[in-house]
Write a protein that holds these residues in place. Structure first.
Motif, PDB file in Angstrom:
ATOM      1  N   TRP A   1      -5.138  -4.545   3.337  1.00 23.11           N
ATOM      2  CA  TRP A   1      -6.132  -3.710   2.675  1.00 23.11           C
ATOM      3  C   TRP A   1      -6.664  -4.454   1.469  1.00 23.11           C
TER       4      TRP A   1
ATOM      5  N   VAL B   1      -8.430   0.207  -2.319  1.00 27.07           N
ATOM      6  CA  VAL B   1      -7.260   1.085  -2.464  1.00 27.07           C
ATOM      7  C   VAL B   1      -7.277   1.750  -3.838  1.00 27.07           C
TER       8      VAL B   1
ATOM      9  N   VAL C   1       0.843  -1.202   0.000  1.00 25.26           N
ATOM     10  CA  VAL C   1       0.000   0.000   0.000  1.00 25.26           C
ATOM     11  C   VAL C   1       0.876   1.249   0.000  1.00 25.26           C
TER      12      VAL C   1
ATOM     13  N   PRO D   1      -7.855  -0.809   7.202  1.00 28.57           N
ATOM     14  CA  PRO D   1      -7.415  -2.187   6.953  1.00 28.57           C
ATOM     15  C   PRO D   1      -8.343  -3.186   7.633  1.00 28.57           C
TER      16      PRO D   1
END
Length: 82
Positions: free
Chosen positions: A60, A65, A26, A51
């Motif tokens: 995640w 995202v 991430v 998360p």
């Protein structure tokens, strides 16, 4: 070496392509540091997805995202137009 195949029979089609990302992935995708990421999660204007926890690990959902990243681009370009 044998590979293990998992049956996806009976699994919701929306979940078949579900992928989890770890913290490093991430951070690499967003090009930010850990403190910036966690500050973004708490941002009331445009919060980053929280998360989920698998055991002791925070991960995640990749789709969430990517949606956040797309929204950030759209928001930035919209504000540039004004």
């Amino acid at each position: 070496m044998a590979t293990t195949e998992h049956s996806t029979r009976g699994v919701d089609p929306a979940l078949k392509n579900l992928r989890f990302l770890g913290l490093k992935q991430v951070l690499d995708l967003l090009s930010v540091g850990r403190s910036t990421l966690y500050a973004q999660i708490k941002d009331p204007q445009m919060p980053f997805p929280r998360p989920i926890h698998i055991g002791r690990r925070s991960v995640w959902i990749e789709g969430e995202v990517l949606k956040f990243m797309e929204a950030a681009v759209d928001r930035s370009r919209t504000s540039e137009d004004n």
